[in-house]
Design a protein around this motif. Structure first.
Motif, PDB file in Angstrom:
ATOM      1  N   HIS A  69      85.820  14.917  -4.140  1.00  0.00           N
ATOM      2  CA  HIS A  69      85.107  13.908  -3.304  1.00  0.00           C
ATOM      3  C   HIS A  69      83.818  13.606  -3.844  1.00  0.00           C
ATOM      4  CE1 HIS A  69      82.603  12.340   0.245  1.00  0.00           C
ATOM      5  NE2 HIS A  69      83.763  11.405   0.171  1.00  0.00           N
ATOM      6  N   ARG A  76      87.471   9.956   1.432  1.00  0.00           N
ATOM      7  CA  ARG A  76      88.053  10.192   2.841  1.00  0.00           C
ATOM      8  C   ARG A  76      88.048   8.986   3.407  1.00  0.00           C
ATOM      9  NH1 ARG A  76      84.659  14.923   2.225  1.00  0.00           N
ATOM     10  NH2 ARG A  76      85.821  16.855   1.452  1.00  0.00           N
ATOM     11  N   THR A  82      92.738  11.522   2.875  1.00  0.00           N
ATOM     12  CA  THR A  82      92.409  11.568   1.787  1.00  0.00           C
ATOM     13  C   THR A  82      93.009  10.637   0.877  1.00  0.00           C
ATOM     14  OG1 THR A  82      91.485  13.858   2.161  1.00  0.00           O
ATOM     15  CG2 THR A  82      91.299  13.087  -0.360  1.00  0.00           C
TER      16      THR A  82
END
Length: 267
Positions: A69, A76, A82
């Protein structure tokens, strides 16, 4: 800084390797994205299912996902899960002067423009300062909504002094690069650009064009480009979708020991 261990080549966790499990899982997922097995917009399994699939604990899964991420490989979405992030464009801002056309082409993607306005108009006080022209001097205004792979990416308003490219309006800029035209047709070589980046909330009209929620974040990029002798030849204000662009800054110290010189890119 310690280099990361080499990724585990297979799609399974190697329990005899010294590489931490979270790094192995990170590389497995990264490889799946790079190979196209996971594509932009695809949803990943939940943490519990990923842990069961690869035989690791949820904290291991969370750490792997957190790193991906941070590196903008994954994103997200609150309440949904996700997903594989959309790729982001790369545009040099300081030491290397490129237009979006070149940066998108370097990624193997396609760029087209929807020309909203292409006309000659008198310079206002802002353009007088940015382009170094007289107030009310004729300038060419070019307003475009630009698409990367048919997705709206950036809204750009460009101005060029009319005297430098008097027949610019005869060209179709739906797929052509303005910078290429200025260089190849008019012999105007951009040697330097001064650029300022600001965060801004999109108004209703801009949000509609960029297909983002009203008030959503955009990155406002203001630029003035110059020839080798310091003559301003083009200026633009561009509103980039913040979810499709990021800025990376590399700092190097000058040979004279002065302050660092930044190299900034949108990726």
């Amino acid at each position: 800084m310690t280099a990361e261990p080499e990724p585990t080549p297979s799609g399974t966790i190697d329990r005899s390797a010294s590489t931490p499990y979270y790094l192995q899982l990170k590389h497995i997922l990264q490889d799946q994205v790079s190979s196209g097995l996971l594509r932009p917009g695809d949803q990943l399994e939940g943490e519990h299912d990923l842990g069961r699939r690869y035989g690791v604990s949820r904290p291991v899964v969370r750490q792997a996902l957190a790193e991906l991420h941070r590196e903008n490989v994954l994103e997200r979405v609150r309440g949904r899960g996700t997903f594989v992030a959309q790729p982001r464009t790369s545009q040099s801002l300081v030491q290397f002067v490129h237009g979006l056309y070149d940066d998108v082409a370097a990624l193997g993607r396609t760029l087209r423009s929807e020309v909203r306005r292409f006309t000659v108009e008198p310079a206002d006080h802002d353009l007088e300062l940015r382009l170094g022209v007289e107030l009310d001097a004729p300038v060419i205004a070019l307003e475009r909504l630009r698409f990367v792979d048919d997705e709206p990416w950036v809204y750009t308003i460009s101005h060029v002094p009319f005297a430098l490219a008097p027949d610019l309006l005869t060209h179709d800029l739906t797929r052509l690069s303005l910078y290429h035209l200025l260089q190849e047709v008019y012999g105007l070589q951009i040697e330097r650009s001064d650029r300022v980046v600001e965060a801004q909330a999109a108004d209703t009209e801009l949000a509609k064009d960029l297909r983002i929620p009203p008030g959503g974040p955009v990155l406002k990029l203001t630029s003035v480009s110059f020839t080798a002798d310091g003559t301003p030849l083009e200026t633009f204000v561009a509103y980039h979708r913040a979810d499709r662009s990021r800025f990376e800054v590399s700092l190097t110290r000058s040979e004279q020991g002065g302050p660092p010189h930044p190299v900034v890119r949108i990726v």
